[in-house]
Design an enzyme around this catalytic site. Structure first.
Site, short mmCIF file in Angstrom:
data_model
loop_
_atom_site.label_atom_id
_atom_site.label_comp_id
_atom_site.label_asym_id
_atom_site.label_seq_id
_atom_site.Cartn_x
_atom_site.Cartn_y
_atom_site.Cartn_z
N GLU A 1 0.82 -1.21 0.00
CA GLU A 1 0.00 0.00 0.00
C GLU A 1 0.86 1.26 0.00
O GLU A 1 0.54 2.23 -0.67
CB GLU A 1 -0.95 0.01 1.21
N CYS B 1 -13.28 2.10 -14.47
CA CYS B 1 -13.75 3.47 -14.26
C CYS B 1 -12.53 4.40 -14.21
O CYS B 1 -12.29 5.08 -13.22
CB CYS B 1 -14.57 3.55 -12.97
N CYS C 1 -17.67 2.15 -19.55
CA CYS C 1 -18.95 2.03 -18.84
C CYS C 1 -19.73 0.78 -19.25
O CYS C 1 -20.39 0.17 -18.41
CB CYS C 1 -19.80 3.26 -19.08
N CYS D 1 -18.88 -2.18 -17.21
CA CYS D 1 -18.83 -1.93 -15.76
C CYS D 1 -19.89 -2.77 -15.02
O CYS D 1 -21.06 -2.75 -15.39
CB CYS D 1 -19.07 -0.46 -15.52
N CYS E 1 -25.23 3.60 -11.66
CA CYS E 1 -24.36 4.76 -11.85
C CYS E 1 -25.13 6.00 -12.32
O CYS E 1 -25.71 6.01 -13.40
CB CYS E 1 -23.27 4.43 -12.85
#
Ligand code: SF4
Length: 418
Positions: free
Chosen positions: A54, A210, A217, A220, A226
């Site tokens: 991370e 995204c 899209c 997705c 959305c």
């Protein structure tokens, strides 16, 4: 805020969770830290591996991180091994990843876990954030959800983009008011039984589908939920606007009507040419500071072996703390070339212990490097020197290195360009 901005319908929350997890199970990228987090039985080592990945992933692309991560975990497979390393070794391995203080802080925190917490990582997001220096809310949430299964959300750049589009949030996404809402939303959405996978799914969606400029899209998994996509489809089809209420007009749907704090400001309504990339919106970025520095590559020898170059260590705090560089000095704006040379010659005299003629400096060229907040230009000179130059031990640490040693040292990408 208008209810459409929030995830307040339990059925919709459930549908988003299952759609995202199903997509993640079939489409996720195989990454070394994911494999380790899934298979490592020792919870502290699992948390350590997630933590390292991370920290490396902040501001850096996955493709770049993989090699650094593998080398890091090979060299320091445990917190204890990292705590015992020197800062010089950490900087050497980190060189090229940028934002060098991240590596340094990671090691400081590892030392704290070993010396003050008996080698045991704090076990909740709240404690991770409270007890470990350099661990912010995002990193704490990621470690706790992925390594411990704590049902806590995460908000990073990818999550901000996905949530702002999903809920049509057009107010400044870097403002505390919007960020608070996004954290609330992430905590509501996170799947209770698979929080780590859910958080990674949301981030993965932002990284691969995204995406900032040309989101996919139609591929997705949560397109049905959305608002940005619905708004794009509704454009030019007044009938569809009824989805937002019988009196809504295209201008009103996403403009700040009714004082909604999450809508785009009324002065910046929906731009149809941008489609879903109308979201998220950010306040204009501050322009980076422009800075210039003169730097000199001093080259020694070559007849009896490989040429060597002088590198000196930067101070232990501030920009590029503790890294090595060719002797450099900042230049005032608008300084004439002649003056520039004189100043650099004076600076170099300290290293060589004898006067350096400004005329002996050979101008090589300019190197531009963009740091996060500085647009830096290095004016590069070179200077051959005699074999017998001795370095003054009272100055900053310095050493002569071959080209190969230079590349293996803790030097910044900017210096490698030089
Ligand atoms: Fe992003 Fe498009 Fe999916 Fe909406 S439908 S979340 S804009 S990729």
């Amino acid at each position: 805020p208008a209810p459409r901005h929030l995830f307040s319908d339990a059925a919709e929350v459930g549908a988003v969770r299952s759609a995202l997890l199903a997509w993640y199970d079939s489409c996720k990228r195989e990454l070394p830290w994911r494999a380790l987090a899934a298979n490592e039985p020792d919870v502290d080592r699992r948390a350590y591996a997630v933590w390292v990945s991370e920290v490396m992933l902040q501001q850096t692309q996955v493709a770049t991180v993989i090699d650094y991560y593998n080398r890091w975990m090979q060299k320091w497979p445990t917190l204890q091994a990292l705590a015992a390393a020197s800062l010089e070794e950490v900087n050497e391995l980190w060189a090229g990843l940028g934002y060098y203080s991240r590596g340094k802080r990671l090691q400081e925190a590892a030392r704290k876990v070993v010396s003050e917490l008996a080698g045991r990582m704090p076990r909740t997001a709240e404690e991770l954030q409270k007890l470990l220096p350099g661990v912010g809310r995002y990193t704490a949430g990621a470690i706790a959800s992925i390594s411990y299964g704590q049902a806590t959300g995460v908000v990073d750049g990818n999550v901000i983009r996905v949530l702002c589009r999903l809920r049509g949030i057009g107010a400044d996404s870097s403002s505390p008011a919007v960020l608070d809402r996004l954290w609330d939303m992430a905590n509501v959405l996170v799947d209770r039984s698979r929080p780590g996978d859910f958080n990674q799914a949301l981030m993965e969606l932002g990284a691969t589908v995204c995406v900032p400029k040309a989101p996919l899209c139609e591929e997705c998994p949560v397109k049905q939920h959305c608002h940005a996509r619905r708004r794009r489809l509704a454009w030019g089809r007044p009938r569809c606007r009824s989805a937002y209420g019988p009196t809504a007009t295209s201008a009103l749907v996403f403009a700040g009507a009714g004082g909604c704090p999450l809508c785009p400001p009324a002065t910046e309504p929906w731009d149809s040419s941008l489609g879903v990339t109308n979201f998220p919106r950010k306040a204009a970025k501050k322009q980076p500071r422009v800075a210039r520095a003169a730097t000199c590559v001093l080259e020694r020898g070559g007849r009896r072996g490989a040429p060597r170059y002088l590198i000196v260590q930067r101070p232990s705090s501030g920009l590029l703390a503790g890294l090595w560089e060719f002797p450099s000095l900042p230049l005032a704006p608008g300084l004439q070339e002649e003056k520039q040379r004189e100043m650099l010659a004076g600076h170099l005299q300290a290293w060589g212990g004898r006067p350096v003629a400004a005329g002996g400096l050979r101008y090589v060229g300019e190197v531009i490097h963009i740091f996060s907040h500085i647009h830096q230009t290095y004016v590069v000179y070179s200077l051959p020197v005699d074999e017998d130059v001795t370095l003054d031990a009272a100055l900053s640490p310095s050493r002569w290195v071959t080209e190969e040693e230079f590349h293996a040292s803790a030097v910044s990408t900017a210096m490698k360009k030089v």
